[in-house]
Design an enzyme around this catalytic site. Structure first.
Site, mmCIF file in Angstrom:
data_model
loop_
_atom_site.group_PDB
_atom_site.id
_atom_site.type_symbol
_atom_site.label_atom_id
_atom_site.label_comp_id
_atom_site.label_asym_id
_atom_site.label_seq_id
_atom_site.Cartn_x
_atom_site.Cartn_y
_atom_site.Cartn_z
ATOM 1 N N HIS A 16 2.962 -5.330 -3.895
ATOM 2 C CA HIS A 16 3.127 -3.871 -3.967
ATOM 3 C C HIS A 16 4.607 -3.510 -4.125
ATOM 4 O O HIS A 16 5.325 -3.345 -3.147
ATOM 5 C CB HIS A 16 2.529 -3.250 -2.690
ATOM 6 N N ASP A 20 10.425 1.220 -11.058
ATOM 7 C CA ASP A 20 11.447 2.268 -11.017
ATOM 8 C C ASP A 20 12.188 2.286 -9.676
ATOM 9 O O ASP A 20 13.404 2.470 -9.631
ATOM 10 C CB ASP A 20 10.846 3.652 -11.334
ATOM 11 N N GLY A 173 1.242 8.478 -6.717
ATOM 12 C CA GLY A 173 1.764 9.849 -6.748
ATOM 13 C C GLY A 173 1.370 10.654 -5.525
ATOM 14 O O GLY A 173 0.914 10.108 -4.514
ATOM 15 N N HIS A 200 -3.265 3.919 -4.389
ATOM 16 C CA HIS A 200 -2.379 4.369 -3.309
ATOM 17 C C HIS A 200 -3.135 5.386 -2.458
ATOM 18 O O HIS A 200 -3.621 6.398 -2.989
ATOM 19 C CB HIS A 200 -1.144 5.059 -3.877
ATOM 20 N N GLU A 203 -1.186 7.209 2.917
ATOM 21 C CA GLU A 203 0.265 7.315 3.125
ATOM 22 C C GLU A 203 0.607 8.703 3.660
ATOM 23 O O GLU A 203 1.759 9.001 3.925
ATOM 24 C CB GLU A 203 0.977 7.048 1.786
HETATM 25 ZN ZN LIG Z 1 3.660 2.120 -3.766
#
Ligand SMILES: [Zn+2]
Length: 356
Positions: A16, A20, A173, A200, A203
């Site tokens: 993971h 960028d 995102g 994802h 989080e």
């Molecule tokens: Zn990530």
């Protein structure tokens, strides 16, 4: 175990990490100069390295704006991919998956296929220069939650059509702002095309986004931190044998855990959930995989056997074909089991003074 544990020499797998978020600060300065913009190293650092603690995941995501804006040419993408490979070698990484969102790199006129090609070429060029120490690398194409579902369906078709080294498809995102279910069709395309599925989720507070990720067919959840709050979900993750690719430092920065010592990685592992540890973003989170493993082991008091198990999960749960990972798994099992059974050395070995 001490936080200064030197794990660099051990073979590691990282599942993971974002291209960028791994751009070197000095490379940002150089790429800005090529683009005709003046950017000092201090300014680049201020815009690329997130503080220890952000107000939210959305705030953490702002640290990607500068690197993404600089990654709009084939040359820049190639360079940053090649430099990341060199950084992985320096960190002792033997298997890596690198993810990024190709649709965020179209402002300079590149197509999705050209963006993926540029990253694949950068990795191949680095491999040719580095030689056999180059890790086995798979690419994961990330769809953005905020992008139109139809565009993400096309992205999935492009990712499948590209073939190796693309091994996976992901959703990334703003988790609180954009739900996952509208992107189900893209995940059907990716799955039918043989790509590994990652989403994802978990989080931001709440477990509903993890449930949505499972509904998309995710075999791996990027983060999934909040699962610990729901015993039924923990049981479901265990039964489905879904892996959580956790990034402890990043998880503290996004605010989903209060500190490294409160991170659920150890509790999830001990509850039988498959977990791995990664950097998420070498630059944004100011870490390496070796440091991440050492810090987490120290903060959560993982035993050597536990840390070895978690480290090996990274090799076992990779999306690259099992035949390609098999020799790396065997190498890693030998190294980590020998390390785990070794008598613990003092945290601060004193150097023996030599006479003469
Ligand atoms: Zn990530």
């Amino acid at each position: 175990m001490g936080a200064d544990l030197d794990l660099q020499p051990l073979p590691k797998a990282e599942l993971h990490q974002h291209l960028d978020g791994a751009m070197r600060v000095e490379t940002a300065v150089a790429l800005a100069a090529v683009a005709g913009t003046s950017l000092t190293a201090d300014e680049a650092r201020r815009r690329m390295v997130a503080p220890d603690r952000c107000a939210s995941q959305a705030e953490l995501l702002r640290y990607f704006e500068l690197p993404i804006s600089l990654l709009q040419t084939e040359r820049a993408l190639r360079r940053v991919a090649a430099e990341l490979v060199a950084d992985l070698v320096a960190d002792g990484v033997r298997y890596a998956e690198i993810r990024w969102a190709p649709r965020l790199h179209l402002e300079g006129g590149l197509s999705v296929g050209e963006v993926i090609t540029a990253v694949a070429v950068g990795i191949a060029e680095a491999a040719a220069a580095i030689g056999p120490r180059t890790p086995l690398i798979g690419l994961i194409v990330s769809a953005m939650r905020s992008h139109p579902p139809a565009a993400n369906v096309q992205l999935a078709h492009d990712a499948v059509a590209f073939g190796p080294p693309v091994v996976g498809f992901d959703l990334a995102g703003d988790e609180a702002g954009f739900p996952a279910p509208p992107h189900a069709a893209a995940f059907v395309v990716a799955r039918e095309g043989g790509l590994g599925l990652s989403v994802h989720a978990g989080e931001v507070p709440g477990v509903e986004h993890i449930v949505e990720a499972l509904d998309l067919g995710a075999r791996r959840i990027a983060h999934g931190v909040t699962a610990i709050d729901d015993p039924a979900l923990v049981q479901r993750l265990r039964e489905l044998d879904v892996t959580l690719d956790l990034c402890p430092t990043s998880n503290v920065q996004s605010g989903v855990v209060s500190g490294l010592g409160a991170h659920p990685a150890a509790r999830l592992h001990r509850a039988g959930v498959s977990v791995t540890l990664s950097t998420d973003d070498r630059t944004v989170s100011g870490t390496t995989l070796s440091a991440e493993l050492a810090r987490t082991a120290a903060a959560l008091r993982l035993s050597r056997a536990e840390l070895a198990q978690i480290a090996l999960n990274g090799f076992r749960r990779g999306f690259a074909p099992s035949g390609m990972r098999a020799p790396l798994i065997a190498e890693a099992e030998r190294a980590w089991s020998s390390w785990a059974t070794r008598t613990a050395r003092p945290a601060h070995p004193t150097r023996t003074a030599r006479a003469g």
